[in-house]
Design a protein around this motif. Structure first.
Motif, short mmCIF file in Angstrom:
data_model
loop_
_atom_site.label_atom_id
_atom_site.label_comp_id
_atom_site.label_asym_id
_atom_site.label_seq_id
_atom_site.Cartn_x
_atom_site.Cartn_y
_atom_site.Cartn_z
N ASP A 114 0.85 -1.19 0.00
CA ASP A 114 0.00 0.00 0.00
C ASP A 114 0.89 1.24 0.00
O ASP A 114 1.36 1.69 1.04
N PHE A 115 1.15 1.75 -1.19
CA PHE A 115 1.92 3.00 -1.33
C PHE A 115 1.42 3.72 -2.57
O PHE A 115 0.53 3.24 -3.26
N VAL A 116 1.96 4.90 -2.83
CA VAL A 116 1.47 5.66 -3.98
C VAL A 116 2.65 6.19 -4.80
O VAL A 116 3.67 6.58 -4.24
N TRP A 159 -0.66 15.11 -0.35
CA TRP A 159 -1.23 13.75 -0.35
C TRP A 159 -0.76 13.01 0.91
O TRP A 159 -1.56 12.37 1.59
N ALA A 160 0.54 13.09 1.20
CA ALA A 160 1.10 12.41 2.37
C ALA A 160 0.38 12.86 3.65
O ALA A 160 0.01 12.04 4.50
N LYS A 161 0.15 14.16 3.76
CA LYS A 161 -0.53 14.68 4.96
C LYS A 161 -1.99 14.23 5.02
O LYS A 161 -2.49 13.82 6.07
N LYS A 162 -2.66 14.29 3.87
CA LYS A 162 -4.08 13.92 3.83
C LYS A 162 -4.30 12.46 4.22
O LYS A 162 -5.28 12.13 4.90
N TYR A 163 -3.39 11.58 3.78
CA TYR A 163 -3.56 10.14 4.03
C TYR A 163 -2.63 9.62 5.12
O TYR A 163 -2.43 8.41 5.23
#
Length: 342
Positions: A114-116, A159-163
């Motif tokens: 699970d990564f982006v 994105w990192a902060k949101k998720y």
């Protein structure tokens, strides 16, 4: 006024998987207005022109709140038009190409990922600046700018902060491409200094491909970031590790517009066979309506798709089943509708 989305059906298997995606969204009662339009090499071969995107389609895109692009074929000849994806990324300044990578229990029981993958999408070698210096030699320009790198890296940080992801992995070849990757890395370091809660790691592209094959789990919870070509390759490799590129959904995002698409190509040899995996298109479409404000529909479709894939009864050949595109789509529709009724 409701939101509008331009839907490009594309080439090859494009129309089939786009129809599958539309069937799911409409069955879930989306309030987004879905406007069909054409782009790609098949319509270009019929009508000609300077580009794969007719003026009528560009007008629809310009008046929409988001777009969905079915897979399109790019003819690999010097005088054929630039790809639809690259054209639209540059036209609408869609500088962040995002591919979430996650596994399904039935397909990879021994591996949970699970990564982006965040790919800068308007610069690098994809600017298409090439020229011949003689009959036997040609040069391509790799363009990297500070402003382009900064806005891209900050979008990955958002994105990192949101998720709630606490690590960014920057992929470069800075030992060789000292100037271009030097600028990119300096911008990464600026973000790191301003955000001490996020850890930053740098890996060279050659080592990164090896690490991704040997132990991809080390990247769980991370946002991988890189320039255009490097992340194109890395995200494709990651797609293979999770079992099928038919599972990988993606978005191209800018400050004012977003275009959603399956990560795979147009697969013309499968055209009309009703056997390709619709997952990537369906999930990309679900992500699109979330972007336009319909989070409940996205959540239902994602949960339904997980259930269908993990049950394994109605899945396509690439993920171990024998269902048709239509059968898998219908199975997702039924479960998504149940979830929305609850």
């Amino acid at each position: 006024m409701g939101k509008k989305a331009a839907i490009i059906r594309g080439d090859g298997i494009g129309p089939e998987i786009v129809d599958a995606m539309l069937h799911v969204l409409k069955s879930c009662n989306t309030q987004t207005e879905l406007i069909l339009c054409e782009a790609g090499s098949e319509q270009w071969e019929k009508h000609g022109g300077e580009t794969y995107i007719p003026d009528s389609t560009m007008k629809i895109l310009e008046s929409s709140d988001a777009g969905f692009k079915g897979p399109t074929t790019t003819i690999p000849k010097p005088n054929s038009p630039r790809s639809v994806a690259v054209t639209l990324r540059q036209k609408f300044d869609l500088y962040a190409n995002i591919r979430p990578i996650r596994t399904y229990k039935r397909i990879t029981p021994d591996r949970t990922l699970d990564f982006v993958c965040f790919r800068e999408a308007t610069e690098g070698l994809y600017t298409g600046i090439e020229f011949k210096v003689s009959d036997d030699a040609a040069i391509a320009i790799r363009k990297i700018t500070r402003q382009g790198s900064s806005r891209f890296i900050n979008s990955a940080l958002d994105w990192a902060k949101k998720y709630h992801m606490n690590k960014m992995v920057a992929i470069t070849k800075r030992n060789i491409l000292k100037v271009t990757d030097g600028i990119f890395w300096e911008e990464v370091e600026k973000v790191a200094k301003a955000n001490p809660g996020i850890s930053i790691e740098e890996l060279y592209i050659d080592n990164m491909t090896q690490q991704l094959v040997i132990k991809p789990e080390q990247f769980n919870g991370s946002v991988l970031i890189s320039t255009n070509l490097f992340m194109d390759i890395i995200s494709e490799l990651a797609s293979g590790i999770i079992g099928s590129i038919g599972l990988v959904y993606s978005a191209n995002m800018g400050d004012r517009f977003a275009m959603f698409e399956a990560a795979h190509g147009s697969a013309p040899s499968f055209k009309g066979l009703n056997k390709v995996n619709p997952t990537a298109a369906i999930l990309s479409g679900a992500w699109m309506v979330e972007y336009l404000g319909e989070t409940h529909i996205k959540d239902a479709i994602f949960a339904a798709t997980d259930q269908v894939i993990n049950e394994g009864k109605y899945v396509t050949f690439d993920i171990g089943g024998s269902a048709t595109t239509k059968q898998m789509t219908d199975a997702i529709v039924e479960i998504a509708k149940q979830k929305l009724r609850k």
